[in-house]
Scaffold this motif. Structure first.
Motif, PDB file in Angstrom:
ATOM      1  N   THR A  94      26.346  37.967  65.393  1.00 29.16           N
ATOM      2  CA  THR A  94      25.145  37.200  65.063  1.00 29.16           C
ATOM      3  C   THR A  94      25.166  36.783  63.598  1.00 29.16           C
ATOM      4  N   LEU A  95      24.361  35.781  63.274  1.00 30.20           N
ATOM      5  CA  LEU A  95      24.238  35.300  61.904  1.00 30.20           C
ATOM      6  C   LEU A  95      22.896  35.727  61.326  1.00 30.20           C
ATOM      7  N   PRO A  96      22.858  36.215  60.078  1.00 23.08           N
ATOM      8  CA  PRO A  96      21.584  36.526  59.440  1.00 23.08           C
ATOM      9  C   PRO A  96      20.709  35.277  59.335  1.00 23.08           C
ATOM     10  N   LEU A  97      19.411  35.476  59.544  1.00 20.40           N
ATOM     11  CA  LEU A  97      18.431  34.412  59.434  1.00 20.40           C
ATOM     12  C   LEU A  97      17.728  34.542  58.086  1.00 20.40           C
ATOM     13  N   VAL A  98      17.617  33.442  57.353  1.00 21.37           N
ATOM     14  CA  VAL A  98      16.996  33.439  56.032  1.00 21.37           C
ATOM     15  C   VAL A  98      15.768  32.533  56.075  1.00 21.37           C
ATOM     16  N   LEU A  99      14.627  33.057  55.642  1.00 21.77           N
ATOM     17  CA  LEU A  99      13.385  32.297  55.573  1.00 21.77           C
ATOM     18  C   LEU A  99      12.933  32.253  54.118  1.00 21.77           C
ATOM     19  N   LEU A 100      12.856  31.044  53.546  1.00 21.24           N
ATOM     20  CA  LEU A 100      12.555  30.861  52.129  1.00 21.24           C
ATOM     21  C   LEU A 100      11.228  30.136  51.960  1.00 21.24           C
ATOM     22  N   GLU A 101      10.409  30.602  51.018  1.00 18.50           N
ATOM     23  CA  GLU A 101       9.077  30.045  50.807  1.00 18.50           C
ATOM     24  C   GLU A 101       8.958  29.420  49.420  1.00 18.50           C
ATOM     25  N   ARG A 102       8.534  28.164  49.396  1.00 17.24           N
ATOM     26  CA  ARG A 102       8.192  27.483  48.144  1.00 17.24           C
ATOM     27  C   ARG A 102       6.683  27.306  48.089  1.00 17.24           C
ATOM     28  N   ASP A 103       6.103  27.620  46.934  1.00  9.78           N
ATOM     29  CA  ASP A 103       4.661  27.455  46.765  1.00  9.78           C
ATOM     30  C   ASP A 103       4.325  26.050  46.301  1.00  9.78           C
ATOM     31  N   ALA A 104       3.169  25.570  46.720  1.00  8.93           N
ATOM     32  CA  ALA A 104       2.700  24.249  46.311  1.00  8.93           C
ATOM     33  C   ALA A 104       2.433  24.221  44.812  1.00  8.93           C
ATOM     34  N   GLY A 105       2.654  23.054  44.214  1.00  9.96           N
ATOM     35  CA  GLY A 105       2.371  22.900  42.792  1.00  9.96           C
ATOM     36  C   GLY A 105       3.286  21.871  42.159  1.00  9.96           C
TER      37      GLY A 105
END
Length: 224
Positions: A94-105
């Protein structure tokens, strides 16, 4: 566990967050007005995509043997992300899943909305430009469709098999129910041939790949 069960658990986890929802701003078939393409009415309403990421992290992190690694600030695909997670399945292949968050601004290119980017293995392998793909009012189709797009993308990786094929200036994704290809320059002209190559990779083959391309191939997280 089936993909439908995962989807239902994510919906339940998300509902507990109490985040807002909104309907499509225009009736079906009505084209946006010209001024909507250059207008962003609410930079922060897309924080719902971060909530969906948290729901997926909770549900996947509860699966046996899955490890959730917290990520600090990271820059990838021309975006600066405030935080993220790398979710690793114990299932071989399996492949690792990456979830990245950018904040508004504000950014160097102007104001930006909240963004979620899904990547594979690490932040340098994004699957597309993120959710939402555009934050202007013209490209707003309501919160439900946005969240469903995130679910579909995550499930395509988790349910597997999944292939990410990358070349200079382009990338292609393949999974049993579909596939896509995007890029500014250098993308192969024969989409069908690229999809056949991806399918062969998923089946364990060694097809001839487009010049200077590399592939990430992952099996299902849900395999016994």
């Amino acid at each position: 566990m089936s993909p439908d069960v995962l989807r239902a658990r994510v919906a339940d986890a998300y509902d507990r967050l109490g985040l807002p929802s909104w309907p499509p701003p225009r009736p079906e078939g009505v084209e946006p007005r010209d001024e909507e393409y250059s207008r962003v009415s609410d930079l922060h309403k897309y924080r719902v995509v971060h909530g969906r990421a948290h729901a997926w992290t909770e549900v996947l992190g509860a699966l046996p043997g899955v490890v959730v690694e917290r990520l600090g600030p990271v820059t990838a695909d021309r975006h600066a992300f405030a935080r993220g997670v790398r979710i690793v399945s114990p299932v071989p292949g399996t492949l690792p899943l990456v979830l990245l968050e950018r904040d508004a601004g504000p950014t160097e290119h102007g104001d930006a909305v909240d963004l979620l980017q899904v990547a594979l293995q690490d932040a340098s392998h994004p699957l597309d430009h993120g959710h939402p793909d555009c934050g202007c009012d013209a490209c707003d189709f309501g919160s439900q469709g946005l969240l469903e797009n995130i679910d579909d993308q995550v499930l395509s990786v988790v349910a597997g098999p999944f292939v990410l094929l990358e070349g200079k200036g382009w990338k292609a994704t393949w999974y049993p129910d579909g596939g896509s290809m995007e890029g500014d320059t250098g993308a192969p002209s024969d989409f069908s041939a690229v999809m056949r190559a991806c399918r062969a990779l998923a089946d364990g083959g060694a097809p001839r790949l487009p010049r200077s391309s590399t592939a990430l191939v992952g099996r299902s997280w849900l395999d016994d």
